[in-house]
Every structure is written in structure tokens, then in C-alpha cells.
Enzyme design. Sequence first.
Site, short mmCIF file in Angstrom:
data_model
loop_
_atom_site.label_atom_id
_atom_site.label_comp_id
_atom_site.label_asym_id
_atom_site.label_seq_id
_atom_site.Cartn_x
_atom_site.Cartn_y
_atom_site.Cartn_z
N SER A 150 0.76 -1.21 0.00
CA SER A 150 0.00 0.00 0.00
C SER A 150 0.80 1.28 0.00
CB SER A 150 -0.92 -0.03 1.20
OG SER A 150 -1.79 1.03 1.14
N LYS B 123 -1.17 -3.93 -3.36
CA LYS B 123 -2.45 -3.43 -2.86
C LYS B 123 -2.67 -2.04 -3.44
CE LYS B 123 -5.58 -1.67 0.06
NZ LYS B 123 -5.97 -0.26 0.24
N GLN C 246 -9.24 3.13 0.69
CA GLN C 246 -10.40 2.99 1.55
C GLN C 246 -10.66 4.27 2.34
OE1 GLN C 246 -8.02 0.42 1.40
NE2 GLN C 246 -9.40 -0.56 -0.05
#
Length: 485
Positions: free
Chosen positions: A312, A337, A341
Site C-alpha cells: 500500500s 495493494k 479505503q
Amino acid sequence: MHFKGRTVFAFVMLTMIASVLVTLTIADQMINPDQHSAPALTASASDDGEQFGLKEDELTKLNAVLELIETKYYQKVDRHELLDGAVSGMMSSLDDPYSVYMEKDVAQHFSESIEGSFTGIGAEVTLENGKIVVVSPIKGSPAERSGLLAKDVLLSVNGAKLDGLNLQDAVAKIRGPKGTKAKIQVQRAGFSDPIQLVLIRDDIDVETVYGKLRKDGTGVIEIRQFSLHTAERFKQELAKLEEQGMKGLVLDVRNNPGGVLPVVVDIAQSFLDKGATVVQVEDREGKREKTLSKGESKTYPIAVLMNNGSASASEILAGALQESAGAKLVGETSFGKGTVQVSYNKALGDGSLLKMTIAKWLTPKGNWIHENGIKPDIAIEPPDLYKVARLALEETLKPDTLGEQVRSVQIMLHGLGYEPKREDGYYGLETVEAVKKFQAEHSLPTTGQVDKLTGEALEAAVIKWIQDEKNDTQLHEAIKAVSRK
């Protein structure tokens, strides 16, 4: 952008705290909680007339089911549990491991993880195809010390199976007070039989940045995760190294599961010219928003050191520095990733929290690395001792036996300089002699068998070897990449 970001994975912090909790773990954005103070039960409409929320017939159906359960089910049920289950069911239907519902206590742990305060085994996990998969162990944590690795599949904890559970329920099985034991059964690529690891839950180091200047003038800054105060700490360490005359910089994000997006953007800007693209975010309609640097580039060379557990926000940093600052990426392909979110808590009105994927992020050049990761410019695997399965001896390993535990012993012996001649799991004469040599040099009875005492000594020797920087071949390669430039 004001997303607070979740981690798809979820930090197994707070005792694996809730993988579901850790929002920090992945490329994400700072949460600007929505402004609603209570959930809206009536339908709402957008400007184009599209209706959102429950329609009257849908609300009637749900109320009917709720009433039937409360009046006809063979035993009494908790109304709050029913509602939590309904919301969890909606999130599960999205088939997105990064979109999760957290009940009040889990949401509270999640918030603590964002602040950088953790208790647990120190690993982040995600849900893949119904299986609980490790994103990365946190450096210095019980998970790392036990030998847990990125991509490991967690099968059970203290005998309780995890297969088929949602992320929140699985994490609940792993959670527990500091000092308690977690016996975790793991399936690892390359091993035919499951591996058993024993971890003691503990406080997780909240420091996220470590910097040092080597004698050759190369600076090394290790970033363990991107929490709320990481950018501030990073700038302090960077300024200190620059004042000391640093000639080149290695940024080590190995096993860094990610974190808060604005934090990694702030750090990346330290190396990018003003106006250069740091990251792009693409919404459901395909519209892209670029985050542009407000900083300036550096004159010294930079390398980013990463591995399978770099996820991420770590990947955002690697991609930004590679494509917009000419940095070299060294190590292994990153986790992969590439979604963003946002966390919603005020809208639910009861302390619970909803983390939902709202976009995907792209590198400055528009590459989406989701499920593929970022490949290094200079690929180098770590020594076998970094990935060998730790021992969990329930009985003494003896000659003329076969198994994964024997294989681990052989890999350890070989890596430490004792030659068992084979690493296929068969306990032959060469392995016996290697064990005896190890035992003699460590003041142990030279039986040639691996009992608990010998196993503990062997693992202690492996950990000491791993902690010796001279054995870190990936770091040395990153330093060479900086020196060459």
C-alpha cells in the site's frame, strides 16, 4: 484528498488486533469522518434523481425478518448482534477484503492502531479466497521473531480453525492479552506440511522511523509503517543525516504494510520536484485526481528497499520515487495493494465503523499495481535463513526420520555454516554430524539429536545471524545501487 484510509489487511496488532482494524496499512487516506451523526433510515436521492437508501418494500422485508427472528426463533437473540450481522453481510457481499464493518470494540482498536499504539502479535493480515493471509509481520514484533512471513496462510490459532471465517472473526480468534500464547498453524509455499509457530502476544514498538549514517556516507532510513506522526519523524531523521554530510540514501520499507496516505505523500514530496505527480486516485467513474508535489528533488542518489511485505503506502512511495524521482527499487516484488479505503464512523451513530473501498490508486505514470505489486529494478532474494520455518518441537528429532521440521533444521545448519549436505527433510548421517558439531560449539550434549534445548539454541543462533547487518544481502545491494549512482 481527505481519506483516512484503511488497510485492507488489518493489523494483527492489537493482538492481531483486527486486521480489520488497521487502516493504516495500506495506501490510504486520512479519514475525514463523514458529517452525519446518525444513520439515515429514509431513502435519499441524488441530483439526477437516482434513489439511495432502503425503499419502502426493502425496509418492510428487513423488518419482517427481524420480527420473525425475535418472535419465532427457538431461542432469544441479541438485537444488536442481528443488526451487526446484517451490516457485515452487506459488506461481505461486496467480495472485497478491504471493505469491512467493525463493531464498536474493534473500531476502537482500529483507531488506536492509527495512533501507533499496538498490542498483539504484530502482523497485518488480509482475506484472500476465504483464507487469512499475512501481508507482513512488523519488525521487532512477536510475529517477526517467530518467523511469520508475508504470504503465509494462517490455518488455525490455538486449535481454532480460521478457514471460512470473515476477517473480523478470524482476528478475534487471534486477539488476546499481552503475555498470552498463540499457537498458530501456517501453510507456507514450498512446504508440503503445515508449520506450527508459537507466539507470545506483546506490546508493539510504536516508533516507526529509524535513521543512521554509515561510515561510507550512505544514509539508511527504515520506515516500519506510515502512522500519523511518521512524516514528522522522517523529516527529523532526514535533516539529521543531511547535516552529517550524507552522500546517498536508502529508504527501507521492507515489511511495511502501509498506512495513512497523506503521510506517505508528505514524505514522498521531500524528494520530488514541485509539480511532479506523487500518486493518482481513480474513482468509480474513471475520473482521476493527481496529487502533485509541493517539495523539491534532492541532488544525492536514492534507492528504495522493498520485499513481499511492502504494501500500500509503501508501494505508493516506491512508485512515486521510481517514476518521478529516478530512484532505484531494490529487493523483491511488493505485495500489490492498489485500492483506497475511507472510514465512516459518525454515520453509523453507535461507535462502529465502516471501511470501504472508494477508489484505486495509480502510480505517477498511471500504472495500477493491484495484486501484481511493483517489480524491483534490482531483484535480490534474502538468504534462506530469513525465510526458514521456525521450530516447534513436540518431540526430539532423531536420525532416520523425515519431515518439515528436519528440513528446517538442515536449512538452519547450512546457513550457519554447518554442512548437513542435504535440505530435503531426511535426517541422515551428514545431518547427525552437523548437529553434533553445532552442539559441541554451543556446550550442549553431543547426541546428534535435536531436542528442545538444541532446538532453542539453534533458533537463537539463527536470530542472532539475521540481526547481524553484515548478513543483510538486500541492504548491501541497495547501498551498492546508491554508490554506483
